[in-house]
Scaffold this active site. Structure first.
Site, PDB file in Angstrom:
ATOM      1  N   GLU A  44      -8.221 -32.022   7.956  1.00  0.00           N
ATOM      2  CA  GLU A  44      -8.022 -32.679   6.226  1.00  0.00           C
ATOM      3  C   GLU A  44      -7.871 -33.998   6.556  1.00  0.00           C
ATOM      4  OE1 GLU A  44      -5.683 -29.854   3.884  1.00  0.00           O
ATOM      5  OE2 GLU A  44      -7.909 -29.050   3.473  1.00  0.00           O
ATOM      6  N   CYS A  53     -15.102 -29.986   8.120  1.00  0.00           N
ATOM      7  CA  CYS A  53     -15.022 -28.860   7.873  1.00  0.00           C
ATOM      8  C   CYS A  53     -15.428 -28.416   8.843  1.00  0.00           C
ATOM      9  CB  CYS A  53     -15.503 -27.977   6.915  1.00  0.00           C
ATOM     10  SG  CYS A  53     -16.277 -28.364   4.954  1.00  0.00           S
ATOM     11  N   GLU A  55     -17.200 -25.923  10.111  1.00  0.00           N
ATOM     12  CA  GLU A  55     -18.535 -25.233  10.543  1.00  0.00           C
ATOM     13  C   GLU A  55     -19.297 -27.008  11.219  1.00  0.00           C
ATOM     14  OE1 GLU A  55     -16.942 -24.652   7.961  1.00  0.00           O
ATOM     15  OE2 GLU A  55     -18.197 -23.282   6.503  1.00  0.00           O
ATOM     16  N   CYS A  90     -22.152 -28.445   4.817  1.00  0.00           N
ATOM     17  CA  CYS A  90     -22.185 -27.384   6.054  1.00  0.00           C
ATOM     18  C   CYS A  90     -23.742 -26.579   6.349  1.00  0.00           C
ATOM     19  CB  CYS A  90     -21.181 -26.458   6.303  1.00  0.00           C
ATOM     20  SG  CYS A  90     -19.325 -27.042   6.428  1.00  0.00           S
TER      21      CYS A  90
HETATM   22  N1  THU Z   1     -13.863 -26.016   4.878  1.00  0.00           N
HETATM   23  C1  THU Z   1     -14.056 -25.636   5.703  1.00  0.00           C
HETATM   24  O1  THU Z   1     -13.447 -25.965   6.734  1.00  0.00           O
HETATM   25  N2  THU Z   1     -15.418 -25.033   5.689  1.00  0.00           N
HETATM   26  C2  THU Z   1     -16.156 -24.203   4.156  1.00  0.00           C
HETATM   27  O2  THU Z   1     -17.876 -24.407   4.327  1.00  0.00           O
HETATM   28  C3  THU Z   1     -15.772 -25.003   3.151  1.00  0.00           C
HETATM   29  C4  THU Z   1     -14.457 -25.535   3.075  1.00  0.00           C
HETATM   30  C5  THU Z   1     -12.466 -26.514   4.390  1.00  0.00           C
HETATM   31  C6  THU Z   1     -12.323 -27.848   3.717  1.00  0.00           C
HETATM   32  C7  THU Z   1     -11.108 -27.955   2.892  1.00  0.00           C
HETATM   33  O3  THU Z   1     -10.056 -28.705   4.217  1.00  0.00           O
HETATM   34  C8  THU Z   1     -10.886 -26.359   3.879  1.00  0.00           C
HETATM   35  O4  THU Z   1     -11.557 -25.734   3.474  1.00  0.00           O
HETATM   36  C9  THU Z   1     -10.938 -26.501   1.329  1.00  0.00           C
HETATM   37  O5  THU Z   1     -11.429 -26.809   0.488  1.00  0.00           O
END
Ligand code: THU
Length: 127
Positions: A44, A53, A55, A90
């Site tokens: 983040e 994300c 993925e 993703c």
């Molecule tokens: N997030 C992921 O890493 N993968 C996803 O497919 C959905 C969301 C993360 C992004 C962010 O850092 C946190 O989850 C909350 O949305």
């Protein structure tokens, strides 16, 4: 490698998640056609639009090492009571390389569901 082993790698990757804003820690483990696995976590940023994300971290690690053919991806979060599903972005990024990749989505208690990407992203955009 069986599903459970791939899910365990994803869970390990989630421990490295940098998620001070959402406190939602996600891990992914991406299996390539030759069995090589790349893991990823969410990263983040104070500027929320720059969050990456788990993925997509794994996909970028794989592609940058010369791997583009993916067979399975496991996604999990110990913070999720429901199945941890890949977001729309993703799904689209995975579709670029492997439109029928198997997607394992786990929840905190370890139970998981399995889909083909084509089920999660029907009528996907591809050139
Ligand atoms: N997030 C992921 O890493 N993968 C996803 O497919 C959905 C969301 C993360 C992004 C962010 O850092 C946190 O989850 C909350 O949305």
């Amino acid at each position: 490698m069986n599903d459970r082993e791939l899910l365990n790698l994803a869970a390990g990757a989630a421990k490295n998640a940098y998620a001070p804003y959402s406190r939602f820690h996600v891990g992914a483990a991406l299996e390539c056609a030759d069995g090589t696995v790349f893991t990823g976590c969410n990263v983040e940023n104070a500027a929320s639009g720059e969050c990456i994300c788990a993925e997509r971290t794994a996909v970028c690690k794989a592609v940058s090492e010369g791997y583009r053919d993916f067979t399975r991806i496991a996604v999990c979060s110990a913070d999720s009571k429901s199945y941890c599903m890949p977001c729309g972005s993703c799904r689209q990024v995975l579709a670029e390389f492997s439109p029928d990749v198997e997607v394992l989505c786990a929840r905190a208690d370890g139970r998981y569901v399995s889909y083909r990407l084509s089920q999660l992203l029907p009528h996907m955009f591809r050139l």
